[in-house]
Design an enzyme around this catalytic site. Structure first.
Site, PDB file in Angstrom:
ATOM      1  N   ARG A  19     -22.589   6.370 -25.024  1.00 14.86           N
ATOM      2  CA  ARG A  19     -22.340   7.451 -25.984  1.00 14.86           C
ATOM      3  C   ARG A  19     -22.999   8.737 -25.509  1.00 14.86           C
ATOM      4  O   ARG A  19     -22.530   9.822 -25.830  1.00 14.86           O
ATOM      5  CB  ARG A  19     -22.930   7.088 -27.358  1.00 14.86           C
ATOM      6  CG  ARG A  19     -22.197   5.982 -28.085  1.00 14.86           C
ATOM      7  CD  ARG A  19     -22.785   5.786 -29.471  1.00 14.86           C
ATOM      8  NE  ARG A  19     -23.044   7.092 -30.077  1.00 14.86           N
ATOM      9  CZ  ARG A  19     -23.994   7.332 -30.971  1.00 14.86           C
ATOM     10  NH1 ARG A  19     -24.759   6.366 -31.407  1.00 14.86           N
ATOM     11  NH2 ARG A  19     -24.164   8.541 -31.455  1.00 14.86           N
ATOM     12  N   CYS A  77     -26.321   6.187 -35.021  1.00 12.31           N
ATOM     13  CA  CYS A  77     -27.468   5.357 -34.649  1.00 12.31           C
ATOM     14  C   CYS A  77     -28.184   4.842 -35.902  1.00 12.31           C
ATOM     15  O   CYS A  77     -28.304   5.564 -36.889  1.00 12.31           O
ATOM     16  CB  CYS A  77     -28.465   6.166 -33.833  1.00 12.31           C
ATOM     17  SG  CYS A  77     -27.973   6.449 -32.138  1.00 12.31           S
ATOM     18  N   ARG A  94     -30.770   8.988 -42.902  1.00 11.39           N
ATOM     19  CA  ARG A  94     -29.972  10.150 -42.513  1.00 11.39           C
ATOM     20  C   ARG A  94     -28.965  10.572 -43.583  1.00 11.39           C
ATOM     21  O   ARG A  94     -27.757  10.520 -43.372  1.00 11.39           O
ATOM     22  CB  ARG A  94     -29.279   9.885 -41.170  1.00 11.39           C
ATOM     23  CG  ARG A  94     -30.264   9.492 -40.083  1.00 11.39           C
ATOM     24  CD  ARG A  94     -29.614   9.269 -38.748  1.00 11.39           C
ATOM     25  NE  ARG A  94     -29.442  10.514 -38.016  1.00 11.39           N
ATOM     26  CZ  ARG A  94     -29.055  10.570 -36.746  1.00 11.39           C
ATOM     27  NH1 ARG A  94     -28.791   9.471 -36.093  1.00 11.39           N
ATOM     28  NH2 ARG A  94     -28.919  11.717 -36.132  1.00 11.39           N
ATOM     29  N   ASP A 108     -35.670  12.922 -29.795  1.00  9.95           N
ATOM     30  CA  ASP A 108     -34.740  12.253 -28.881  1.00  9.95           C
ATOM     31  C   ASP A 108     -35.375  11.924 -27.528  1.00  9.95           C
ATOM     32  O   ASP A 108     -34.721  11.301 -26.681  1.00  9.95           O
ATOM     33  CB  ASP A 108     -33.487  13.122 -28.667  1.00  9.95           C
ATOM     34  CG  ASP A 108     -32.551  13.090 -29.868  1.00  9.95           C
ATOM     35  OD1 ASP A 108     -32.794  12.302 -30.790  1.00  9.95           O
ATOM     36  OD2 ASP A 108     -31.578  13.864 -29.876  1.00  9.95           O
ATOM     37  N   LYS A 142     -24.686  16.914 -24.735  1.00 12.52           N
ATOM     38  CA  LYS A 142     -23.879  16.165 -25.713  1.00 12.52           C
ATOM     39  C   LYS A 142     -23.957  16.831 -27.094  1.00 12.52           C
ATOM     40  O   LYS A 142     -22.938  17.097 -27.719  1.00 12.52           O
ATOM     41  CB  LYS A 142     -24.395  14.721 -25.812  1.00 12.52           C
ATOM     42  CG  LYS A 142     -23.838  13.950 -26.996  1.00 12.52           C
ATOM     43  CD  LYS A 142     -24.366  12.545 -27.067  1.00 12.52           C
ATOM     44  CE  LYS A 142     -25.655  12.383 -27.819  1.00 12.52           C
ATOM     45  NZ  LYS A 142     -25.557  12.389 -29.293  1.00 12.52           N
ATOM     46  N   ASN A 143     -25.174  17.090 -27.548  1.00  7.15           N
ATOM     47  CA  ASN A 143     -25.320  17.579 -28.919  1.00  7.15           C
ATOM     48  C   ASN A 143     -24.794  18.999 -29.087  1.00  7.15           C
ATOM     49  O   ASN A 143     -24.405  19.374 -30.194  1.00  7.15           O
ATOM     50  CB  ASN A 143     -26.786  17.493 -29.362  1.00  7.15           C
ATOM     51  CG  ASN A 143     -27.197  16.055 -29.632  1.00  7.15           C
ATOM     52  OD1 ASN A 143     -26.353  15.164 -29.652  1.00  7.15           O
ATOM     53  ND2 ASN A 143     -28.490  15.828 -29.833  1.00  7.15           N
TER      54      ASN A 143
HETATM   55  C1  UD1 Z   1     -29.386  16.064 -34.439  1.00  7.91           C
HETATM   56  C2  UD1 Z   1     -29.072  15.430 -33.109  1.00  7.91           C
HETATM   57  C3  UD1 Z   1     -29.909  14.163 -32.908  1.00  7.91           C
HETATM   58  C4  UD1 Z   1     -31.389  14.465 -33.101  1.00  7.91           C
HETATM   59  C5  UD1 Z   1     -31.634  15.198 -34.429  1.00  7.91           C
HETATM   60  C6  UD1 Z   1     -33.068  15.658 -34.599  1.00  7.91           C
HETATM   61  C7  UD1 Z   1     -26.752  16.030 -32.829  1.00  7.91           C
HETATM   62  C8  UD1 Z   1     -25.338  15.568 -32.722  1.00  7.91           C
HETATM   63  N1  UD1 Z   1     -27.665  15.086 -33.080  1.00  7.91           N
HETATM   64  O1  UD1 Z   1     -29.009  15.111 -35.434  1.00  7.91           O
HETATM   65  O2  UD1 Z   1     -29.665  13.664 -31.595  1.00  7.91           O
HETATM   66  O3  UD1 Z   1     -32.121  13.271 -33.095  1.00  7.91           O
HETATM   67  O4  UD1 Z   1     -30.784  16.351 -34.513  1.00  7.91           O
HETATM   68  O5  UD1 Z   1     -33.439  16.494 -33.559  1.00  7.91           O
HETATM   69  O6  UD1 Z   1     -27.040  17.192 -32.642  1.00  7.91           O
HETATM   70  N2  UD1 Z   1     -31.757  14.911 -43.155  1.00  7.91           N
HETATM   71  C9  UD1 Z   1     -31.730  14.850 -44.525  1.00  7.91           C
HETATM   72  N3  UD1 Z   1     -30.643  15.370 -45.172  1.00  7.91           N
HETATM   73  C10 UD1 Z   1     -29.597  15.963 -44.513  1.00  7.91           C
HETATM   74  C11 UD1 Z   1     -29.647  16.022 -43.110  1.00  7.91           C
HETATM   75  C12 UD1 Z   1     -30.745  15.490 -42.453  1.00  7.91           C
HETATM   76  O7  UD1 Z   1     -32.644  14.332 -45.163  1.00  7.91           O
HETATM   77  O8  UD1 Z   1     -28.664  16.435 -45.158  1.00  7.91           O
HETATM   78  C13 UD1 Z   1     -32.909  14.308 -42.444  1.00  7.91           C
HETATM   79  C14 UD1 Z   1     -32.479  13.145 -41.578  1.00  7.91           C
HETATM   80  O9  UD1 Z   1     -32.435  11.964 -42.338  1.00  7.91           O
HETATM   81  C15 UD1 Z   1     -33.564  13.121 -40.530  1.00  7.91           C
HETATM   82  C16 UD1 Z   1     -33.929  14.589 -40.373  1.00  7.91           C
HETATM   83  O10 UD1 Z   1     -33.428  15.247 -41.530  1.00  7.91           O
HETATM   84  O11 UD1 Z   1     -34.678  12.411 -40.986  1.00  7.91           O
HETATM   85  C17 UD1 Z   1     -33.360  15.238 -39.114  1.00  7.91           C
HETATM   86  O12 UD1 Z   1     -31.990  15.232 -39.161  1.00  7.91           O
HETATM   87  P1  UD1 Z   1     -31.076  16.381 -38.544  1.00  7.91           P
HETATM   88  O13 UD1 Z   1     -31.913  17.484 -37.984  1.00  7.91           O
HETATM   89  O14 UD1 Z   1     -30.038  16.726 -39.540  1.00  7.91           O
HETATM   90  O15 UD1 Z   1     -30.404  15.602 -37.352  1.00  7.91           O
HETATM   91  P2  UD1 Z   1     -28.899  15.546 -36.960  1.00  7.91           P
HETATM   92  O16 UD1 Z   1     -28.285  16.905 -37.041  1.00  7.91           O
HETATM   93  O17 UD1 Z   1     -28.219  14.424 -37.663  1.00  7.91           O
END
Ligand code: UD1
Length: 422
Positions: free
Chosen positions: A401, A118, A123, A309, A22-23
């Site tokens: 999802r 979620c 985030r 995850d 999915k991701n």
């Molecule tokens: C992706 C995955 C999700 C997984 C996560 C961590 C997808 C579609 N989703 O989510 O399933 O749980 O990686 O392995 O690929 N953060 C910030 N600022 C930002 C971006 C992120 O502070 O601009 C923080 C988030 O709040 C969170 C952490 O970084 O605490 C990890 O987020 P991130 O690695 O960005 O996850 P996603 O890409 O959203």
């Protein structure tokens, strides 16, 4: 609204096919916006998140059709007639923010609603924004939307040292920098297999990228990207989830398409808990060594560490382990919503901040429980596989999802599970 009814039963056996990730698919699909030529994805998972991304890309002008019952996604973004990712679509799924980089690179402008997804923490988007700014963009937040504009002449190569290795911010940076003028370097980049898969696809489209899978990625911008056909990598989270089914209920299950390199840290924890995991020609074979697993401590980390995850599913398995396990959640600040639901089934769990202490009990008891996010919902289904009596998992729209036909796949290996409508 659909619910899933599980009657706990004995050992499971057989094979489960693992879908494409999915991701990975959710970042490969927006890559179509980078090119005027077609991009075709094979081994795509059939999930509601994929439908949401399809809807979003279509709203931006992409033409998308599916073949082979959704396993093949054929996309073409020959003409893009919109640069606004609307709140009504974006709020359904945080991964919608992955259109930011491609739109900015292709059109020089992008307006993207702040996402939903979620409910597992704040985030924010700061790292995505800083990445785009490092490529010369100006980004402003107005009315709940990010308004991003490239300099006249388009994005420029730049260096960005990310404070935290965000998966999505890495993907947005790499996609945007692929069409920027000059060389870009991303330091402290995320190393997840889904990023390696994205880069492999971008290279087929003509991008010049090095260092994917390491913490420094170098991108030499090109003028245009062409067409490609790409097979989506195996879903390591779905893989880990089904690997836990025989860990919880006993028996022996082969997860087809699985590879150890995708789930190394997770498999090491399973080994320490008393579970055999071996690579076969077709996938991974999983078997619990004794009647009961042993407690283990888990700390979630970016890849190659233990994936956040899989934390909820692992907690479900440890509720009936012998001894006390400590799980530390380091990626999201609010990701233990499954704990109170597992406790309704008789689990003993103490949550303090980002740490959950699980004292193993002999067996769980079936109960009506509520799914609160994607991975939490599947953790409740896993826990129910060996619980005494019936468990009704409500609000399973989160599950759809991210999991393709979960009740069919678990029935195939002998679980008593069905989807019911209430
Ligand atoms: C992706 C995955 C999700 C997984 C996560 C961590 C997808 C579609 N989703 O989510 O399933 O749980 O990686 O392995 O690929 N953060 C910030 N600022 C930002 C971006 C992120 O502070 O601009 C923080 C988030 O709040 C969170 C952490 O970084 O605490 C990890 O987020 P991130 O690695 O960005 O996850 P996603 O890409 O959203």
């Amino acid at each position: 609204m659909d619910s899933i009814l599980v009657r706990g039963n004995g050992p499971l056996s057989g094979q489960v096919p693992i879908a494409g990730a999915k991701n990975a698919c959710l970042t490969l699909m927006p890559a179509t916006l980078l090119s005027e030529e077609p991009l075709t994805l094979t081994n795509a998972p059939r999930l509601s998140d994929i439908k949401t991304m399809t809807e979003l890309l279509q709203s931006l002008g992409a033409e998308i059709s599916t073949l082979q019952d959704g396993k093949v996604i054929a996309m073409s973004s020959h003409s893009m007639d919109n640069h606004i990712a609307d709140y009504e679509i974006v709020r359904k799924m945080r991964a919608s923010n992955l259109v930011l980089g491609p739109m900015l690179a292709r059109l020089g402008k992008a307006v993207v609603s702040l996402p939903g997804g979620c409910a597992i923490g704040a985030r924010p988007m700061d790292l995505h924004i800083e990445g785009m700014e490092a490529l010369g963009a100006v980004v402003e937040l107005r009315d709940g939307y990010l308004h991003a504009n490239a300099p006249i002449g388009g994005l420029k190569g730049g260096v960005y040292n990310m404070r935290f290795a965000s998966v999505g911010a890495t993907e947005n940076f790499v996609m945007a920098a692929s069409l920027a003028k000059g060389t870009s370097i991303l330091k402290n980049a995320a190393r997840e297999p889904e990023i390696v898969d994205l880069v492999s696809c971008l290279k087929k489209m003509g991008a010049q990228i090095e260092g994917e899978g390491t913490s420094e990625i170098t991108i030499q911008g090109v003028d245009r990207l062409g067409s490609a056909t790409h097979e989506v990598v195996t879903d390591r989270i779905e893989l880990g989830t089904y690997m836990l089914a025989p860990v919880i209920a006993g028996g022996e299950v082969e997860c087809l398409g699985g590879r150890l390199s995708l789930v190394k840290a997770f498999s090491e924890k399973l080994d320490a808990a008393g579970v055999d995991v071996s690579e076969t020609e077709r996938g991974l074979l999983v078997r619990r060594r004794g009647d009961r697993v042993k407690a283990v401590d888990v700390v979630t980390q970016p890849f190659p560490g233990f994936p956040t995850d899989l934390q909820a599913q692992m907690m479900a398995a440890l509720t009936t382990a012998a001894g006390v396990s400590v799980l530390e959640e380091k990626i999201f600040e609010n990701r233990f919503m499954h704990a109170p639901e597992l406790m309704r089934m008789g689990a003993q769990i103490d949550v303090h901040g980002g740490t959950a202490t699980v004292t193993g009990v002999e067996t769980l008891k079936g109960a009506p429980v509520m799914a609160t996010d994607l991975r939490a919902s599947v953790s409740l289904i896993l826990a129910a596989l060996a619980a005494e009596g019936e468990t009704l998992v409500k609000r399973v729209y989160h599950l759809d999802r991210g999991y393709e036909r979960v009740e069919d796949k678990l029935s195939q290996i002998g679980a008593h599970i069905e989807r019911v409508q209430e």
